[in-house]
Design a protein around this motif. Structure first.
Motif, mmCIF file in Angstrom:
data_model
loop_
_atom_site.group_PDB
_atom_site.id
_atom_site.type_symbol
_atom_site.label_atom_id
_atom_site.label_comp_id
_atom_site.label_asym_id
_atom_site.label_seq_id
_atom_site.Cartn_x
_atom_site.Cartn_y
_atom_site.Cartn_z
ATOM 1 N N GLU A 39 1.062 -1.056 0.018
ATOM 2 C CA GLU A 39 0.141 0.080 0.106
ATOM 3 C C GLU A 39 0.967 1.398 -0.175
ATOM 4 O O GLU A 39 0.376 2.237 -0.515
ATOM 5 C CB GLU A 39 -0.686 -0.158 1.090
ATOM 6 C CG GLU A 39 -2.072 -1.130 0.971
ATOM 7 C CD GLU A 39 -3.109 -1.094 2.234
ATOM 8 O OE1 GLU A 39 -2.989 -0.251 3.170
ATOM 9 O OE2 GLU A 39 -4.090 -1.753 1.914
ATOM 10 N N ALA A 42 1.618 2.070 -3.460
ATOM 11 C CA ALA A 42 0.471 2.324 -4.038
ATOM 12 C C ALA A 42 0.044 4.120 -3.703
ATOM 13 O O ALA A 42 -0.090 5.056 -4.521
ATOM 14 C CB ALA A 42 -0.820 1.840 -3.935
ATOM 15 N N ASP A 43 0.502 4.198 -2.439
ATOM 16 C CA ASP A 43 0.543 5.766 -1.795
ATOM 17 C C ASP A 43 1.328 6.642 -2.486
ATOM 18 O O ASP A 43 0.862 7.681 -3.077
ATOM 19 C CB ASP A 43 0.604 5.901 -0.482
ATOM 20 C CG ASP A 43 -0.436 5.351 0.355
ATOM 21 O OD1 ASP A 43 -1.675 4.939 -0.113
ATOM 22 O OD2 ASP A 43 0.009 4.847 1.619
ATOM 23 N N PRO A 104 -6.590 -6.362 -4.516
ATOM 24 C CA PRO A 104 -6.648 -5.228 -3.470
ATOM 25 C C PRO A 104 -5.929 -4.137 -3.729
ATOM 26 O O PRO A 104 -6.312 -3.018 -3.341
ATOM 27 C CB PRO A 104 -6.256 -6.234 -2.373
ATOM 28 C CG PRO A 104 -6.639 -7.545 -2.610
ATOM 29 C CD PRO A 104 -6.295 -7.605 -4.146
ATOM 30 N N LEU A 105 -4.775 -4.355 -4.192
ATOM 31 C CA LEU A 105 -3.705 -3.385 -4.325
ATOM 32 C C LEU A 105 -4.230 -2.350 -5.516
ATOM 33 O O LEU A 105 -4.242 -1.064 -5.396
ATOM 34 C CB LEU A 105 -2.214 -3.638 -4.674
ATOM 35 C CG LEU A 105 -1.380 -3.910 -3.418
ATOM 36 C CD1 LEU A 105 -0.025 -4.404 -3.939
ATOM 37 C CD2 LEU A 105 -1.408 -2.674 -2.500
ATOM 38 N N GLU A 107 -7.293 -1.798 -6.521
ATOM 39 C CA GLU A 107 -8.516 -1.094 -5.928
ATOM 40 C C GLU A 107 -8.033 -0.060 -4.851
ATOM 41 O O GLU A 107 -8.560 1.117 -4.912
ATOM 42 C CB GLU A 107 -9.447 -2.159 -5.291
ATOM 43 C CG GLU A 107 -10.279 -3.018 -6.200
ATOM 44 C CD GLU A 107 -10.927 -4.149 -5.651
ATOM 45 O OE1 GLU A 107 -11.159 -4.034 -4.330
ATOM 46 O OE2 GLU A 107 -11.801 -4.771 -6.372
ATOM 47 N N TYR A 108 -7.080 -0.333 -4.266
ATOM 48 C CA TYR A 108 -6.471 0.745 -3.153
ATOM 49 C C TYR A 108 -5.937 1.695 -3.995
ATOM 50 O O TYR A 108 -6.065 2.838 -3.575
ATOM 51 C CB TYR A 108 -5.648 -0.030 -2.296
ATOM 52 C CG TYR A 108 -5.054 0.868 -1.364
ATOM 53 C CD1 TYR A 108 -5.534 1.372 -0.119
ATOM 54 C CD2 TYR A 108 -3.544 1.527 -1.362
ATOM 55 C CE1 TYR A 108 -5.123 2.166 0.820
ATOM 56 C CE2 TYR A 108 -2.906 2.349 -0.685
ATOM 57 C CZ TYR A 108 -3.670 2.543 0.554
ATOM 58 O OH TYR A 108 -3.096 3.407 1.699
ATOM 59 N N GLN A 111 -8.593 4.109 -5.581
ATOM 60 C CA GLN A 111 -9.126 4.698 -4.436
ATOM 61 C C GLN A 111 -8.139 6.148 -4.093
ATOM 62 O O GLN A 111 -8.510 7.180 -3.703
ATOM 63 C CB GLN A 111 -9.357 4.062 -3.082
ATOM 64 C CG GLN A 111 -9.951 4.969 -2.104
ATOM 65 C CD GLN A 111 -11.475 5.580 -2.338
ATOM 66 O OE1 GLN A 111 -11.961 5.011 -3.040
ATOM 67 N NE2 GLN A 111 -11.356 6.864 -1.798
ATOM 68 N N ARG A 112 -6.960 5.681 -3.712
ATOM 69 C CA ARG A 112 -5.987 6.831 -3.446
ATOM 70 C C ARG A 112 -6.052 7.910 -4.433
ATOM 71 O O ARG A 112 -5.652 9.071 -4.348
ATOM 72 C CB ARG A 112 -4.623 5.935 -2.995
ATOM 73 C CG ARG A 112 -4.458 5.199 -1.816
ATOM 74 C CD ARG A 112 -5.012 6.049 -0.530
ATOM 75 N NE ARG A 112 -4.116 6.871 -0.397
ATOM 76 C CZ ARG A 112 -3.863 7.634 0.626
ATOM 77 N NH1 ARG A 112 -4.843 7.847 1.716
ATOM 78 N NH2 ARG A 112 -2.910 8.606 0.758
#
Length: 150
Positions: A39, A42-43, A104-105, A107-108, A111-112
Motif C-alpha cells: 500500500e 500505491a500511496d 486489492p492493491l 483497488e487501493y 481509491q488513493r
C-alpha cells in the motif's frame, strides 16, 4: 508497481462490446503489480501521478498537474507490464502478482488516486479482456516504477 501514464484528450475501455469506463482530458494509467508491492507503493504512486506537471499552462509550458486542470483518470490493470523478456521470445509473467495480491492493491491505488485528484477514477475490470482506446495528447507518456523511487 509499474505504470505507463499517458496524457490523453480522451480514453475509454470497452469490455464485451460495452464501454465500461471513459474520460475526457486527463490520464490513462496502465498499472502493473508484483507480489512485493505494498500500500505504501500505491500511496507514493498515486501522489506522484496526481502531482505530475505535464499539462500546458497559458504559455504552452507543461507546468500544470491533473488537479489544476480538473482532469480525470482511467486506470487499467496491466499484468503484462511486469513481463520479463530475458530468455527467448515469449515473455514470462512470473513477476506479476496473482489476483489475491493484485486486486486489492489495484483497488487501493484507484481509491488513493481518486482522493488525490479530487475526481472519480474510471476503471476497467481486473482480469477482463479489455479494448482500450485513447487519443494520446502530445504525445506525453511517462513510465514510473516504485522500485526506482529513491
Amino acid at each position: 508497481m509499474r505504470t505507463v501514464i499517458q496524457r490523453v484528450s480522451h480514453a475509454s475501455v470497452t469490455i464485451d462490446g460495452c464501454v465500461h469506463g471513459s474520460i475526457q482530458q486527463g490520464f490513462l494509467i496502465l498499472l502493473g503489480i508484483e507480489p512485493s508491492d505494498t500500500e505504501a507503493d500505491a500511496d507514493w504512486l498515486a501522489k506522484k501521478a496526481a502531482g505530475l506537471r505535464v499539462f500546458d499552462d497559458e504559455e504552452g509550458v507543461m507546468n500544470r498537474d491533473i488537479v489544476s486542470i480538473g482532469g480525470n483518470a482511467l486506470v487499467v490493470s496491466q499484468f503484462t507490464l511486469m513481463a520479463s523478456c530475458k530468455k527467448g521470445n515469449r515473455p514470462s509473467y512470473l513477476r506479476a502478482a496473482g489476483h489475491d495480491i493484485a486486486v486489492p492493491l489495484y483497488e487501493y491505488f484507484c481509491q488513493r488516486l481518486s482522493e488525490a485528484i479530487g475526481n472519480q477514477v474510471e476503471t476497467g475490470i481486473f482480469g477482463a479482456d479489455m479494448k482500450v482506446e485513447l487519443l494520446n495528447d502530445g504525445p506525453v507518456t511517462i513510465c514510473m516504477d516504485t522500485k526506482n523511487k529513491e
